[in-house]
Design an enzyme around this catalytic site. Structure first.
Site, PDB file in Angstrom:
ATOM      1  N   ASP A 127       0.866  -1.193   0.000  1.00 13.28           N
ATOM      2  CA  ASP A 127       0.000   0.000   0.000  1.00 13.28           C
ATOM      3  C   ASP A 127       0.893   1.231   0.000  1.00 13.28           C
ATOM      4  O   ASP A 127       2.079   1.157   0.344  1.00 13.28           O
ATOM      5  CB  ASP A 127      -0.906   0.020   1.241  1.00 13.28           C
ATOM      6  CG  ASP A 127      -1.850   1.228   1.234  1.00 13.28           C
ATOM      7  OD1 ASP A 127      -2.410   1.535   0.172  1.00 13.28           O
ATOM      8  OD2 ASP A 127      -2.006   1.880   2.285  1.00 13.28           O
ATOM      9  N   SER A 128       0.288   2.356  -0.375  1.00  9.65           N
ATOM     10  CA  SER A 128       1.026   3.616  -0.325  1.00  9.65           C
ATOM     11  C   SER A 128       1.460   3.928   1.112  1.00  9.65           C
ATOM     12  O   SER A 128       2.434   4.646   1.308  1.00  9.65           O
ATOM     13  CB  SER A 128       0.142   4.747  -0.842  1.00  9.65           C
ATOM     14  OG  SER A 128      -1.021   4.835  -0.040  1.00  9.65           O
TER      15      SER A 128
ATOM     16  N   TYR B  62      -0.909   8.623  -2.368  1.00  6.25           N
ATOM     17  CA  TYR B  62      -0.844   8.483  -3.825  1.00  6.25           C
ATOM     18  C   TYR B  62      -2.073   9.120  -4.491  1.00  6.25           C
ATOM     19  O   TYR B  62      -2.047   9.442  -5.669  1.00  6.25           O
ATOM     20  CB  TYR B  62      -0.861   6.996  -4.215  1.00  6.25           C
ATOM     21  CG  TYR B  62       0.451   6.240  -4.087  1.00  6.25           C
ATOM     22  CD1 TYR B  62       1.532   6.758  -3.399  1.00  6.25           C
ATOM     23  CD2 TYR B  62       0.572   4.989  -4.668  1.00  6.25           C
ATOM     24  CE1 TYR B  62       2.715   6.021  -3.287  1.00  6.25           C
ATOM     25  CE2 TYR B  62       1.751   4.259  -4.576  1.00  6.25           C
ATOM     26  CZ  TYR B  62       2.814   4.781  -3.881  1.00  6.25           C
ATOM     27  OH  TYR B  62       3.979   4.056  -3.782  1.00  6.25           O
ATOM     28  N   GLY B  63      -3.172   9.206  -3.711  1.00  2.00           N
ATOM     29  CA  GLY B  63      -4.489   9.485  -4.300  1.00  2.00           C
ATOM     30  C   GLY B  63      -4.624  10.759  -5.098  1.00  2.00           C
ATOM     31  O   GLY B  63      -5.522  10.876  -5.938  1.00  2.00           O
TER      32      GLY B  63
ATOM     33  N   CYS C 190      -4.280  -1.501  -2.110  1.00  2.00           N
ATOM     34  CA  CYS C 190      -4.441  -0.059  -2.306  1.00  2.00           C
ATOM     35  C   CYS C 190      -5.347   0.110  -3.526  1.00  2.00           C
ATOM     36  O   CYS C 190      -5.021  -0.385  -4.614  1.00  2.00           O
ATOM     37  CB  CYS C 190      -3.071   0.566  -2.558  1.00  2.00           C
ATOM     38  SG  CYS C 190      -3.144   2.316  -2.975  1.00  2.00           S
TER      39      CYS C 190
ATOM     40  N   GLU D 242      -2.843   9.237   7.649  1.00  2.00           N
ATOM     41  CA  GLU D 242      -1.371   9.075   7.617  1.00  2.00           C
ATOM     42  C   GLU D 242      -0.694   9.963   8.662  1.00  2.00           C
ATOM     43  O   GLU D 242       0.338   9.612   9.216  1.00  2.00           O
ATOM     44  CB  GLU D 242      -0.822   9.403   6.218  1.00  2.00           C
ATOM     45  CG  GLU D 242      -1.075   8.321   5.181  1.00  2.00           C
ATOM     46  CD  GLU D 242      -0.228   7.054   5.363  1.00  2.00           C
ATOM     47  OE1 GLU D 242       0.979   7.165   5.584  1.00  2.00           O
ATOM     48  OE2 GLU D 242      -0.812   5.945   5.287  1.00  2.00           O
TER      49      GLU D 242
ATOM     50  N   CYS E  46     -11.234   2.626  -0.230  1.00  2.00           N
ATOM     51  CA  CYS E  46      -9.855   3.009   0.075  1.00  2.00           C
ATOM     52  C   CYS E  46      -9.508   2.252   1.340  1.00  2.00           C
ATOM     53  O   CYS E  46     -10.283   2.251   2.310  1.00  2.00           O
ATOM     54  CB  CYS E  46      -9.748   4.514   0.311  1.00  2.00           C
ATOM     55  SG  CYS E  46      -8.136   5.001   0.957  1.00  2.00           S
ATOM     56  N   THR E  47      -8.348   1.602   1.340  1.00  2.00           N
ATOM     57  CA  THR E  47      -8.037   0.704   2.450  1.00  2.00           C
ATOM     58  C   THR E  47      -7.730   1.453   3.756  1.00  2.00           C
ATOM     59  O   THR E  47      -7.661   0.844   4.812  1.00  2.00           O
ATOM     60  CB  THR E  47      -6.863  -0.220   2.082  1.00  2.00           C
ATOM     61  OG1 THR E  47      -5.748   0.583   1.660  1.00  2.00           O
ATOM     62  CG2 THR E  47      -7.247  -1.164   0.963  1.00  2.00           C
ATOM     63  N   HIS E  48      -7.560   2.770   3.670  1.00  2.00           N
ATOM     64  CA  HIS E  48      -7.380   3.555   4.894  1.00  2.00           C
ATOM     65  C   HIS E  48      -8.712   3.774   5.633  1.00  2.00           C
ATOM     66  O   HIS E  48      -8.721   3.977   6.850  1.00  2.00           O
ATOM     67  CB  HIS E  48      -6.824   4.946   4.565  1.00  2.00           C
ATOM     68  CG  HIS E  48      -5.364   4.989   4.260  1.00  2.00           C
ATOM     69  ND1 HIS E  48      -4.822   4.446   3.130  1.00  2.00           N
ATOM     70  CD2 HIS E  48      -4.327   5.540   4.947  1.00  2.00           C
ATOM     71  CE1 HIS E  48      -3.507   4.664   3.122  1.00  2.00           C
ATOM     72  NE2 HIS E  48      -3.181   5.322   4.218  1.00  2.00           N
TER      73      HIS E  48
HETATM   74  N1  DGL Z   1      -5.052   3.025   0.836  1.00  2.00           N
HETATM   75  C1  DGL Z   1      -4.980   3.662  -0.456  1.00  2.00           C
HETATM   76  C2  DGL Z   1      -6.206   3.289  -1.285  1.00  2.00           C
HETATM   77  O1  DGL Z   1      -6.835   2.265  -0.998  1.00  2.00           O
HETATM   78  C3  DGL Z   1      -4.767   5.141  -0.253  1.00  2.00           C
HETATM   79  C4  DGL Z   1      -4.186   5.779  -1.416  1.00  2.00           C
HETATM   80  C5  DGL Z   1      -3.432   7.057  -1.119  1.00  2.00           C
HETATM   81  O2  DGL Z   1      -2.291   6.954  -0.749  1.00  2.00           O
HETATM   82  O3  DGL Z   1      -4.012   8.129  -1.342  1.00  2.00           O
HETATM   83  O4  DGL Z   1      -6.530   3.935  -2.250  1.00  2.00           O
END
Ligand code: DGL
Length: 291
Positions: free
Chosen positions: A6-7, A38-39, A69, A161, A195-197
């Site tokens: 993941d990012s 990354y988004g 991600c 984050e 989004c996994t966050h």
């Molecule tokens: N957890 C990432 C996702 O599922 C976050 C991406 C990011 O870094 O913005 O998209």
């Protein structure tokens, strides 16, 4: 070993579920925390960063890598699968398709909301995949018309984050994007946390939705779909259908963590994302790497 990428920290919510479902395997997690989020980045940058991370995991001995991600799955997965890896020897899987396949069993009215990063929203991947999956379901169930609304939650990943997501200030941003989503379609009965966050924000999301519903006459709360368990079950199924890959994944029950940020900072923050008792067995240690 199975690689999980993941990012940043978000993929840990997926790793947590995968490890719970498949405790016998060895895992190597890579968080590109130094370059997250990354988004909001361009297609080219997300692709390059993701490729570097995947190549690192493959060089480290992973035959199978999960892009935990959505942004990387939306922007880089297909190109990497088609151009950058040899499918005879290595596989890279994403999280979008399994998530989408779970939706027909959840929605009752076909009004679906997607909460995601700007990159995932602009890729249109969820809309495309949902339309494909529902086209098949329609043939079988005559489900009716699909109504898909997307909302980019630009500040949610930075809040998580940075560790600010529990602060009162973050309530405002949680509610802002939920209101914008429900303004697009008040009939939404299913919301994908794409989004996994975002599972870290679940308590705040539930509170906000309750408040919004109370204002609007106390309708039913939409079902919230988080990805961890869905991806974990889908991976189990994948491994059972691909014995040639399954046989090459070592089974020692271990889990190592790599980060492009400071190892101590990662170790201190990561435990919040990991609920499985497996992660309570030993203190979490991480290793700093350069991509
Ligand atoms: N957890 C990432 C996702 O599922 C976050 C991406 C990011 O870094 O913005 O998209």
């Amino acid at each position: 070993m199975i690689g999980v990428f993941d990012s940043g920290y978000g993929g840990l919510t997926i790793l947590d579920s995968i490890r719970h479902e498949l405790p016998e395997y060895d895992f190597l997690y890579l968080g590109d925390n130094a370059r997250a989020p990354y988004g909001t980045r361009s297609f080219e940058v997300i692709y390059q960063y993701t490729l570097q991370a995947v190549q690192y995991l493959l060089r480290s001995g992973c035959r199978l890598v999960i892009l935990a991600c959505n942004t990387a799955s939306a922007k880089a997965l297909r190109t990497i699968q088609q151009h950058d890896i040899c499918p005879e020897t290595h596989r890279v899987l994403g999280v979008i398709r399994p998530t989408v396949e779970a939706v027909p069993a959840v929605t009752k009215n076909g009004h679906i909301g997607i909460l995601a990063t700007p990159g995932t929203v602009s890729s249109g991947s969820y809309v495309l995949e949902l339309e494909k999956v529902f086209a098949d379901v329609n043939k079988m169930q005559n489900f009716g018309t699909l109504h898909i609304s997307q909302q980019a939650c630009t500040l949610w990943v930075p809040l998580i984050e940075s560790g600010e997501y529990l602060s009162e200030g973050s309530d405002w941003f949680v509610e802002k994007y939920l209101r914008e989503l429900l303004r697009q379609d008040p009939q939404i009965d299913t919301i994908l946390l794409a989004c996994t966050h975002y599972p870290l924000l679940l308590p705040k999301i539930r509170q906000s939705l309750t408040r919004i519903r109370q204002e609007n006459g106390n309708g039913r709360l939409p079902e919230l779909v988080a990805q961890g368990d869905i991806v974990a079950r889908s991976l189990r199924d994948y491994l059972s259908r691909h014995p040639e890959i399954e046989n090459s994944c070592s089974k020692g029950g271990s889990c190592r963590f790599l980060t492009t940020e400071s190892a101590d900072k990662f170790a201190a923050s990561a435990s919040v994302f990991l609920q499985s008792p497996l992660f309570r067995e030993s203190p979490l240690a991480a290793e700093h790497i350069e991509l």
